[in-house]
Design a protein around this motif. Structure first.
Motif, PDB file in Angstrom:
ATOM      1  N   LYS A 183     -25.613 -36.637  -5.742  1.00  0.00           N
ATOM      2  CA  LYS A 183     -24.187 -36.384  -5.918  1.00  0.00           C
ATOM      3  C   LYS A 183     -23.767 -35.232  -5.008  1.00  0.00           C
ATOM      4  CE  LYS A 183     -24.680 -37.607 -10.812  1.00  0.00           C
ATOM      5  NZ  LYS A 183     -24.619 -37.138 -12.213  1.00  0.00           N
ATOM      6  N   ASN A 209     -22.633 -37.914  -3.349  1.00  0.00           N
ATOM      7  CA  ASN A 209     -22.746 -39.278  -2.842  1.00  0.00           C
ATOM      8  C   ASN A 209     -22.652 -40.246  -4.033  1.00  0.00           C
ATOM      9  OD1 ASN A 209     -24.201 -41.817  -2.015  1.00  0.00           O
ATOM     10  ND2 ASN A 209     -24.286 -40.716  -0.087  1.00  0.00           N
ATOM     11  N   PRO A 210     -21.871 -41.314  -3.924  1.00  0.00           N
ATOM     12  CA  PRO A 210     -21.661 -42.210  -5.063  1.00  0.00           C
ATOM     13  C   PRO A 210     -22.780 -43.224  -5.295  1.00  0.00           C
ATOM     14  CG  PRO A 210     -20.396 -42.982  -3.189  1.00  0.00           C
ATOM     15  CD  PRO A 210     -21.014 -41.671  -2.768  1.00  0.00           C
ATOM     16  N   ALA A 211     -23.837 -43.186  -4.475  1.00  0.00           N
ATOM     17  CA  ALA A 211     -24.889 -44.201  -4.566  1.00  0.00           C
ATOM     18  C   ALA A 211     -25.476 -44.294  -5.972  1.00  0.00           C
ATOM     19  CB  ALA A 211     -25.991 -43.908  -3.552  1.00  0.00           C
ATOM     20  N   TYR A 222     -24.101 -43.760  -8.951  1.00  0.00           N
ATOM     21  CA  TYR A 222     -23.252 -44.480  -9.901  1.00  0.00           C
ATOM     22  C   TYR A 222     -23.138 -45.957  -9.543  1.00  0.00           C
ATOM     23  CZ  TYR A 222     -22.021 -40.368 -12.548  1.00  0.00           C
ATOM     24  OH  TYR A 222     -22.095 -39.270 -13.374  1.00  0.00           O
ATOM     25  N   ARG A 223     -23.114 -46.245  -8.265  1.00  0.00           N
ATOM     26  CA  ARG A 223     -23.093 -47.651  -7.859  1.00  0.00           C
ATOM     27  C   ARG A 223     -24.382 -48.359  -8.269  1.00  0.00           C
ATOM     28  NH1 ARG A 223     -20.408 -46.384  -1.945  1.00  0.00           N
ATOM     29  NH2 ARG A 223     -18.227 -46.365  -2.649  1.00  0.00           N
ATOM     30  N   SER A 239     -18.874 -51.157 -10.227  1.00  0.00           N
ATOM     31  CA  SER A 239     -18.602 -49.751 -10.553  1.00  0.00           C
ATOM     32  C   SER A 239     -17.125 -49.519 -10.845  1.00  0.00           C
ATOM     33  CB  SER A 239     -19.073 -48.841  -9.412  1.00  0.00           C
ATOM     34  OG  SER A 239     -18.489 -49.217  -8.178  1.00  0.00           O
ATOM     35  N   GLN A 240     -16.260 -50.337 -10.252  1.00  0.00           N
ATOM     36  CA  GLN A 240     -14.820 -50.202 -10.500  1.00  0.00           C
ATOM     37  C   GLN A 240     -14.443 -50.578 -11.940  1.00  0.00           C
ATOM     38  OE1 GLN A 240     -16.214 -51.821  -8.003  1.00  0.00           O
ATOM     39  NE2 GLN A 240     -15.418 -51.008  -6.064  1.00  0.00           N
ATOM     40  N   ALA A 282     -18.569 -37.903  -7.064  1.00  0.00           N
ATOM     41  CA  ALA A 282     -19.403 -39.106  -6.958  1.00  0.00           C
ATOM     42  C   ALA A 282     -18.789 -40.254  -7.741  1.00  0.00           C
ATOM     43  CB  ALA A 282     -20.814 -38.806  -7.450  1.00  0.00           C
ATOM     44  N   SER A 323     -17.249 -43.800  -6.206  1.00  0.00           N
ATOM     45  CA  SER A 323     -17.823 -45.094  -6.602  1.00  0.00           C
ATOM     46  C   SER A 323     -16.752 -46.097  -6.975  1.00  0.00           C
ATOM     47  CB  SER A 323     -18.777 -44.905  -7.786  1.00  0.00           C
ATOM     48  OG  SER A 323     -18.051 -44.705  -8.999  1.00  0.00           O
TER      49      SER A 323
END
Length: 215
Positions: free
Chosen positions: A138, A140-142, A144-145, A155-156, A170, A174
């Motif tokens: 974090k 970086n959103p990786a 949570y994705r 993720s949305q 993050a 995402s």
């Protein structure tokens, strides 16, 4: 609550969001800072919500092996869980969620996460994403994705629960909605996201489509 929206899943940060480990973390990081001549007062606010290796690397200390230092920090944190407690109501709230519709997404390594969760009485989810699961931590959103992918949702379609700036960013990146948990904050949080202090009095409602929302 965020417009009373319903979600496929809830994604939770751990430290500061589900449990309070500040006392233990700051004891250990204070010792580290003193060993390396880092100013404690300015350094401690930067440790929350990010991986230990990233915290150390940011200091740009000559001759310091960030990986080795991070591993030592983790060993010390696993040994010291004095004062680690759940955020009020967190365990009961999690136990009320459908097991396949929530995950923990933490910047801690798995061994440390499980140790702190056990100390605080936080149940283990079917899906956990830890520092070992991503190359970039974090904000970086990786992470949570990846958690959403493991839950087989977009993720949305998720609501992220966070307390720290890096984690909030993050979650935003995402594509998820974000709920800010303020239990461990000593000052008011300036954010456009909805906030909760803790989980007391919160419940979850599921609709006919299997979507969940905070009640």
């Amino acid at each position: 609550m965020p417009d009373h929206r319903s979600y496929r899943a809830f994604l939770f940060d751990m430290d500061g969001t589900l449990l309070n480990s500040i006392a233990a973390a700051e004891r250990i990081w204070t010792r580290w800072a003193l060993r390396h001549g880092v100013d404690v007062a300015t350094f401690l606010p930067t440790i929350h919500g990010v991986r230990a290796i990233d915290t150390i690397a940011r200091q740009h200390l000559p001759g310091v092996d960030a990986q080795a230092e991070a591993e030592q920090i983790t060993r010390e944190e696993i040994e010291d869980v004095e004062g680690v407690v759940q955020v009020a109501g967190a365990a009961a709230f999690l136990k009320g969620l459908p097991p396949s519709q929530w995950a923990i997404v933490t910047s801690a390594p798995m061994a440390l996460a499980l140790r702190r969760m056990d100390a605080a009485g936080i149940p283990r989810p079917l899906v956990m994403v830890t520092s070992e699961d991503v190359n970039d931590g974090k904000p970086n959103p990786a992470c949570y994705r990846l958690a959403a992918e493991r839950l087989q949702v977009a993720s949305q379609e998720c609501l992220v629960f966070e307390d720290a700036d890096a984690g909030i960013r993050a979650g935003e990146a995402s594509g998820a909605d974000v709920m800010v948990v303020t239990a461990t904050h000593t000052h008011p949080v300036v954010t456009h996201h909805p906030q909760i202090k803790d989980y007391l009095g919160l419940a979850v409602e599921m609709n006919e489509a299997g979507l969940i929302r905070i009640q």
